[in-house]
Design a protein around this motif. Structure first.
Motif, short mmCIF file in Angstrom:
data_model
loop_
_atom_site.label_atom_id
_atom_site.label_comp_id
_atom_site.label_asym_id
_atom_site.label_seq_id
_atom_site.Cartn_x
_atom_site.Cartn_y
_atom_site.Cartn_z
N PRO A 62 0.81 -1.23 0.00
CA PRO A 62 0.00 0.00 0.00
C PRO A 62 0.84 1.27 0.00
N PHE A 63 2.00 1.21 0.63
CA PHE A 63 2.90 2.37 0.66
C PHE A 63 3.32 2.74 -0.76
N PHE A 64 3.76 1.74 -1.53
CA PHE A 64 4.21 2.00 -2.89
C PHE A 64 3.04 2.33 -3.81
N ALA A 65 1.88 1.71 -3.56
CA ALA A 65 0.69 1.99 -4.37
C ALA A 65 0.31 3.46 -4.29
N ARG A 66 0.33 4.03 -3.09
CA ARG A 66 0.01 5.45 -2.93
C ARG A 66 1.06 6.34 -3.59
N ILE A 67 2.30 5.90 -3.59
CA ILE A 67 3.36 6.67 -4.24
C ILE A 67 3.14 6.69 -5.75
N VAL A 68 2.76 5.53 -6.31
CA VAL A 68 2.48 5.45 -7.75
C VAL A 68 1.29 6.34 -8.10
N GLU A 69 0.24 6.28 -7.29
CA GLU A 69 -0.93 7.11 -7.53
C GLU A 69 -0.55 8.59 -7.50
N SER A 70 0.23 8.98 -6.50
CA SER A 70 0.66 10.37 -6.36
C SER A 70 1.51 10.81 -7.55
N ALA A 71 2.38 9.91 -8.02
CA ALA A 71 3.24 10.22 -9.18
C ALA A 71 2.40 10.48 -10.42
N MET A 72 1.34 9.73 -10.58
CA MET A 72 0.48 9.90 -11.77
C MET A 72 -0.39 11.15 -11.68
N ARG A 73 -0.66 11.59 -10.47
CA ARG A 73 -1.44 12.82 -10.32
C ARG A 73 -0.62 14.05 -10.69
#
Length: 223
Positions: free
Chosen positions: A108-119
């Motif tokens: 979940p930590f990395f998932a949120r980072i990926v989501e944030s990067a795409m935003r």
């Protein structure tokens, strides 16, 4: 003498073994985080309102699950996952066992980072891809991932560094690695030499990871 070099040399094999165990834990958990966390982060982004695959139910469900796992302190998660760890690897002691909780914490930590990067991607780029008739899978593969790759690499570096800290914490409950060595010798036996050596090793490891991550991010950044 607070720092005994001959003693440090004699403990060399134990320190090397602890280092290898730490790298094994980090390697397994980072691999799982990338394989599962990357698509999970993409899913969190593309299913949000106004994007290419809007789905409020999926976005809310996945988002809640990710936040739930992230809200649990790692040491509690480590203990709570003991039954699952025993089921998956046939034991609760050692680096492979610790990798289970490390992986679940990292996803979940990395998932949120990926989501944030795409935003951070310019919405105009996504809208242009939609306008020319690109399918969702093509937009993800040809637009979202290439545009966000630099931020994702930086986020992966942050994830690995966090896992170094978590792996040291796993040593408290028999996970092995550098943390276990520091607890068994540095704390329980009041061995200052080993405590200083393990701290220095962790500092060097984090610095190397950060340098490699920064170099890689700059190398792939074509902006």
């Amino acid at each position: 003498m607070w720092f005994d070099i001959p003693h440090l040399i004699s403990m060399g094999p134990d320190i090397w073994k602890a280092f290898i165990e730490t790298m094994l834990m980090i390697g397994i958990s980072v691999s799982v985080a990338v394989v599962i966390g990357l698509p999970l982060g993409v899913l969190l982004f593309v299913t949000d309102r106004g994007l290419i695959l809007p789905n409020r139910f999926i976005q809310s469900t996945v988002g809640f699950t990710v936040n739930l796992v992230r809200s649990i302190p790692y040491i509690i998660l480590l203990v709570a996952l003991t039954p699952l760890t025993d089921l998956l690897v046939g034991g609760t002691i050692g680096p492979r066992a610790a990798s289970v909780s490390l992986s679940i914490a990292a996803i979940p930590f990395f998932a949120r980072i990926v989501e944030s990067a795409m935003r951070e991607i310019d919405k105009g780029v996504i809208e242009a891809a939609i306008a020319v008739g690109a399918r969702p899978l093509m937009i993800i593969r040809e637009v979202l991932l290439p545009e966000a790759k630099t931020s994702i690499v930086q986020g992966l570096t942050l994830t690995v560094i966090s896992l170094v800290a978590y792996s040291a914490m796993a040593g408290v409950v028999g996970g092995g690695g550098i943390g276990d060595l520091a607890i068994r010798f540095g704390y329980y036996r009041y061995d200052t030499t080993i405590m200083v050596a393990t701290i220095a090793l962790l500092v060097i490891l984090v610095q190397v990871i950060q340098l490699v991550g920064d170099w890689t991010a700059k190398k792939i950044d074509k902006r």
